[in-house]
Design a protein around this motif. Structure first.
Motif, PDB file in Angstrom:
ATOM      1  N   ILE A 156       0.862  -1.192   0.000  1.00 56.40           N
ATOM      2  CA  ILE A 156       0.000   0.000   0.000  1.00 56.40           C
ATOM      3  C   ILE A 156       0.894   1.235   0.000  1.00 56.40           C
ATOM      4  O   ILE A 156       1.773   1.368   0.859  1.00 56.40           O
ATOM      5  CB  ILE A 156      -0.930   0.021   1.228  1.00 56.40           C
ATOM      6  CG1 ILE A 156      -1.798  -1.241   1.248  1.00 56.40           C
ATOM      7  CG2 ILE A 156      -1.789   1.279   1.221  1.00 56.40           C
ATOM      8  CD1 ILE A 156      -2.724  -1.383   0.068  1.00 56.40           C
ATOM      9  N   PRO A 157       0.721   2.154  -0.933  1.00 51.40           N
ATOM     10  CA  PRO A 157       1.589   3.346  -1.008  1.00 51.40           C
ATOM     11  C   PRO A 157       1.472   4.221   0.243  1.00 51.40           C
ATOM     12  O   PRO A 157       0.402   4.309   0.863  1.00 51.40           O
ATOM     13  CB  PRO A 157       1.077   4.095  -2.246  1.00 51.40           C
ATOM     14  CG  PRO A 157       0.263   3.110  -3.005  1.00 51.40           C
ATOM     15  CD  PRO A 157      -0.283   2.144  -2.019  1.00 51.40           C
ATOM     16  N   THR A 158       2.565   4.870   0.598  1.00 45.03           N
ATOM     17  CA  THR A 158       2.569   5.768   1.754  1.00 45.03           C
ATOM     18  C   THR A 158       1.582   6.915   1.558  1.00 45.03           C
ATOM     19  O   THR A 158       0.916   7.339   2.507  1.00 45.03           O
ATOM     20  CB  THR A 158       3.982   6.338   1.970  1.00 45.03           C
ATOM     21  OG1 THR A 158       4.900   5.264   2.144  1.00 45.03           O
ATOM     22  CG2 THR A 158       4.022   7.250   3.179  1.00 45.03           C
ATOM     23  N   ARG A 159       1.494   7.408   0.318  1.00 38.70           N
ATOM     24  CA  ARG A 159       0.602   8.536   0.066  1.00 38.70           C
ATOM     25  C   ARG A 159      -0.855   8.183   0.356  1.00 38.70           C
ATOM     26  O   ARG A 159      -1.652   9.040   0.743  1.00 38.70           O
ATOM     27  CB  ARG A 159       0.748   9.021  -1.383  1.00 38.70           C
ATOM     28  CG  ARG A 159       0.324   8.042  -2.442  1.00 38.70           C
ATOM     29  CD  ARG A 159       0.437   8.667  -3.834  1.00 38.70           C
ATOM     30  NE  ARG A 159       0.016   7.751  -4.881  1.00 38.70           N
ATOM     31  CZ  ARG A 159       0.796   6.858  -5.462  1.00 38.70           C
ATOM     32  NH1 ARG A 159       2.068   6.778  -5.089  1.00 38.70           N
ATOM     33  NH2 ARG A 159       0.341   6.047  -6.399  1.00 38.70           N
ATOM     34  N   TYR A 160      -1.214   6.897   0.211  1.00 35.21           N
ATOM     35  CA  TYR A 160      -2.583   6.457   0.502  1.00 35.21           C
ATOM     36  C   TYR A 160      -2.842   6.547   1.997  1.00 35.21           C
ATOM     37  O   TYR A 160      -3.913   6.999   2.435  1.00 35.21           O
ATOM     38  CB  TYR A 160      -2.785   5.028   0.010  1.00 35.21           C
ATOM     39  CG  TYR A 160      -4.200   4.518   0.193  1.00 35.21           C
ATOM     40  CD1 TYR A 160      -5.209   4.848  -0.713  1.00 35.21           C
ATOM     41  CD2 TYR A 160      -4.531   3.707   1.280  1.00 35.21           C
ATOM     42  CE1 TYR A 160      -6.504   4.384  -0.535  1.00 35.21           C
ATOM     43  CE2 TYR A 160      -5.822   3.236   1.468  1.00 35.21           C
ATOM     44  CZ  TYR A 160      -6.801   3.585   0.558  1.00 35.21           C
ATOM     45  OH  TYR A 160      -8.084   3.134   0.732  1.00 35.21           O
ATOM     46  N   LEU A 161      -1.877   6.129   2.809  1.00 37.18           N
ATOM     47  CA  LEU A 161      -2.022   6.195   4.262  1.00 37.18           C
ATOM     48  C   LEU A 161      -2.029   7.645   4.746  1.00 37.18           C
ATOM     49  O   LEU A 161      -2.764   7.997   5.680  1.00 37.18           O
ATOM     50  CB  LEU A 161      -0.889   5.415   4.932  1.00 37.18           C
ATOM     51  CG  LEU A 161      -0.797   3.918   4.571  1.00 37.18           C
ATOM     52  CD1 LEU A 161       0.377   3.276   5.288  1.00 37.18           C
ATOM     53  CD2 LEU A 161      -2.098   3.202   4.924  1.00 37.18           C
ATOM     54  N   VAL A 162      -1.191   8.468   4.115  1.00 38.91           N
ATOM     55  CA  VAL A 162      -1.174   9.896   4.465  1.00 38.91           C
ATOM     56  C   VAL A 162      -2.520  10.528   4.131  1.00 38.91           C
ATOM     57  O   VAL A 162      -3.083  11.295   4.930  1.00 38.91           O
ATOM     58  CB  VAL A 162      -0.034  10.612   3.727  1.00 38.91           C
ATOM     59  CG1 VAL A 162      -0.160  12.125   3.888  1.00 38.91           C
ATOM     60  CG2 VAL A 162       1.320  10.138   4.241  1.00 38.91           C
ATOM     61  N   ALA A 163      -3.042  10.221   2.949  1.00 37.93           N
ATOM     62  CA  ALA A 163      -4.344  10.764   2.543  1.00 37.93           C
ATOM     63  C   ALA A 163      -5.444  10.316   3.496  1.00 37.93           C
ATOM     64  O   ALA A 163      -6.354  11.091   3.822  1.00 37.93           O
ATOM     65  CB  ALA A 163      -4.663  10.337   1.119  1.00 37.93           C
ATOM     66  N   THR A 164      -5.347   9.075   3.983  1.00 31.02           N
ATOM     67  CA  THR A 164      -6.341   8.568   4.931  1.00 31.02           C
ATOM     68  C   THR A 164      -6.351   9.389   6.214  1.00 31.02           C
ATOM     69  O   THR A 164      -7.412   9.755   6.737  1.00 31.02           O
ATOM     70  CB  THR A 164      -6.045   7.098   5.260  1.00 31.02           C
ATOM     71  OG1 THR A 164      -6.187   6.308   4.075  1.00 31.02           O
ATOM     72  CG2 THR A 164      -7.005   6.574   6.323  1.00 31.02           C
ATOM     73  N   THR A 165      -5.154   9.699   6.721  1.00 29.98           N
ATOM     74  CA  THR A 165      -5.054  10.496   7.949  1.00 29.98           C
ATOM     75  C   THR A 165      -5.626  11.898   7.749  1.00 29.98           C
ATOM     76  O   THR A 165      -6.356  12.418   8.606  1.00 29.98           O
ATOM     77  CB  THR A 165      -3.584  10.588   8.394  1.00 29.98           C
ATOM     78  OG1 THR A 165      -3.062   9.268   8.578  1.00 29.98           O
ATOM     79  CG2 THR A 165      -3.457  11.368   9.687  1.00 29.98           C
ATOM     80  N   ILE A 166      -5.307  12.506   6.626  1.00 32.20           N
ATOM     81  CA  ILE A 166      -5.829  13.853   6.349  1.00 32.20           C
ATOM     82  C   ILE A 166      -7.345  13.818   6.160  1.00 32.20           C
ATOM     83  O   ILE A 166      -8.067  14.698   6.653  1.00 32.20           O
ATOM     84  CB  ILE A 166      -5.133  14.443   5.112  1.00 32.20           C
ATOM     85  CG1 ILE A 166      -3.633  14.672   5.414  1.00 32.20           C
ATOM     86  CG2 ILE A 166      -5.785  15.755   4.688  1.00 32.20           C
ATOM     87  CD1 ILE A 166      -2.836  15.146   4.233  1.00 32.20           C
ATOM     88  N   HIS A 167      -7.834  12.791   5.474  1.00 27.71           N
ATOM     89  CA  HIS A 167      -9.280  12.650   5.286  1.00 27.71           C
ATOM     90  C   HIS A 167      -9.980  12.493   6.628  1.00 27.71           C
ATOM     91  O   HIS A 167     -11.067  13.050   6.849  1.00 27.71           O
ATOM     92  CB  HIS A 167      -9.586  11.462   4.392  1.00 27.71           C
ATOM     93  CG  HIS A 167      -9.187  11.673   2.974  1.00 27.71           C
ATOM     94  ND1 HIS A 167      -8.979  10.642   2.077  1.00 27.71           N
ATOM     95  CD2 HIS A 167      -8.945  12.807   2.270  1.00 27.71           C
ATOM     96  CE1 HIS A 167      -8.621  11.132   0.903  1.00 27.71           C
ATOM     97  NE2 HIS A 167      -8.601  12.444   0.995  1.00 27.71           N
ATOM     98  N   GLN A 168      -9.356  11.730   7.543  1.00 24.94           N
ATOM     99  CA  GLN A 168      -9.940  11.577   8.876  1.00 24.94           C
ATOM    100  C   GLN A 168     -10.046  12.929   9.579  1.00 24.94           C
ATOM    101  O   GLN A 168     -11.069  13.239  10.195  1.00 24.94           O
ATOM    102  CB  GLN A 168      -9.089  10.621   9.715  1.00 24.94           C
ATOM    103  CG  GLN A 168      -9.324   9.156   9.418  1.00 24.94           C
ATOM    104  CD  GLN A 168      -8.497   8.272  10.325  1.00 24.94           C
ATOM    105  OE1 GLN A 168      -7.612   8.731  11.027  1.00 24.94           O
ATOM    106  NE2 GLN A 168      -8.788   6.978  10.294  1.00 24.94           N
ATOM    107  N   ALA A 169      -8.980  13.719   9.494  1.00 24.91           N
ATOM    108  CA  ALA A 169      -8.987  15.039  10.135  1.00 24.91           C
ATOM    109  C   ALA A 169     -10.091  15.911   9.562  1.00 24.91           C
ATOM    110  O   ALA A 169     -10.813  16.591  10.310  1.00 24.91           O
ATOM    111  CB  ALA A 169      -7.631  15.707   9.956  1.00 24.91           C
TER     112      ALA A 169
END
Length: 356
Positions: A275-288
């Motif tokens: 799973i790309p790092t950018r996907y996990l980063v986007a998930t965190t930002i989407h949660q915020a």
């Protein structure tokens, strides 16, 4: 976004607590902003209703109209034009002379009935305009205190009876209801000589200081900022709202940081699976973003309920463009707060995280 929603659904209690805190913070911010605007409006409502652009006061009045006295000599023989009006201001206590004994602190504003404010800028909600020196038009807020059209009242300790003939809209000054009357009545209340003609001169157009060279000249913004307590009240509310914004930033950052630490093994597995790092980063930002939007909407609902339940005596004004701007700023602060756990995600080493 899919993973962000799945995580929020899986950990309902944790995320509900975060949203609840954001709800309370945004609710407090919206209410404070509404009170700030409400108090500011009560300070300057009458000035705004006069279409004020320029104000002239005595230079020794310390920028305060109620302390200013303008004499005929200070006008240097100049006559007022159709865009200018004399205004006499003085604090008074209204006392009802019949029925239930009532007292109300107010600001008496004496006007010349032939000048533009008295003729065109007093909007009535009930009754009629004052035609003589013994008639008054008062702010509509005093109706809630028990005053009605036709009531006989006294002003301060004077023995003269005055009759309320009308109620006016937006007639408030220095967080007090305005009582509109005749300039001659103002002179009597102040106990001044006929040589004194007013407290100030109000113009509904921009004028140069040289128009009345012996008087102090103020633009409307300068004059409003000099109103007693106006700048101090606004500064206090602005600092409080600013601190609440900082608190919201800290809360979202700390909670997301803790949650991210707890999910590090899960993120490590996802990274090991490609799973790309950018996907996990986007998930965190989407949660915020989801947390902030949900909290702000909840705070807005509570604010609307509060405005419906709040008594008329409490000044609370909602400015929707300002509310939208504040909501956008809060969401952006939530994204900024998410950058702290994002740094952790960027440094994930799948092998070390799984072994740890």
């Amino acid at each position: 976004m899919f993973l962000a929603i799945k995580e929020i659904k899986h950990e309902r209690l944790r995320y509900s607590l975060i949203i609840a805190m954001i709800v309370m913070i945004s609710y407090l911010m919206f209410v404070l902003m509404g009170m700030m605007l409400g108090l500011a409006g009560e300070n300057k409502a009458a000035i705004t209703s006069w279409d004020t652009q320029t104000v002239y006061l005595n230079k020794n009045a310390n920028d305060n109209m109620s302390q200013s006295l303008i004499t005929r000599d200070q006008l240097a023989g100049k006559k007022l034009n159709s865009h200018e009006a004399l205004v006499g201001q003085s604090p008074v206590v209204i006392k009802k002379t019949s029925g239930k004994a009532l007292k109300q602190s107010a600001q008496f504003v004496g006007l010349d009935p032939h000048q533009y404010i008295a003729k065109d800028n007093i909007v009535l909600t009930a009754g009629r305009h004052a035609y003589n020196r013994h008639e008054l038009v008062v702010d509509q807020s005093v109706k809630a205190k028990g005053y009605q059209v036709g009531d006989q009242v006294k002003l301060n300790s004077t023995s003269t009876n005055y009759r309320i003939v009308g109620f006016a809209k937006d007639a408030q000054l220095n967080v007090a209801p305005v009582v509109y009357g005749h300039l001659a009545t103002w002179r009597q209340l102040r106990g001044v000589t006929p040589q004194v003609i007013a407290s100030g001169i109000i113009a509904n157009q921009s004028e140069k200081p040289g128009r009345f060279g012996k008087l102090g000249h103020y633009s409307v913004n300068q004059f409003i900022q000099k109103l007693p307590g106006y700048a101090a009240e606004n500064s206090t509310f602005i600092f409080m709202i600013g601190f609440l914004m900082v608190i919201s930033l800290i809360i979202i950052a700390v909670f997301l940081y803790i949650l991210t630490m707890q999910k590090m093994p899960n993120y490590a597995v996802l990274r090991a699976q490609g799973i790309p790092t950018r996907y996990l980063v986007a998930t965190t930002i989407h949660q915020a973003v989801l947390l902030m939007v949900s909290g702000i909407l909840g705070g807005l609902v509570l604010t609307l309920i509060t405005t419906w339940l709040m008594p008329m005596t409490v000044p609370l004004v909602l400015d929707w463009p300002l509310i939208v701007t504040m909501a956008i700023v809060l969401v952006l602060l939530g994204v900024v707060g998410a950058l702290l756990p994002v740094r952790m995600i960027l440094k994930i080493d799948p092998v070390r995280a799984l072994n740890g």
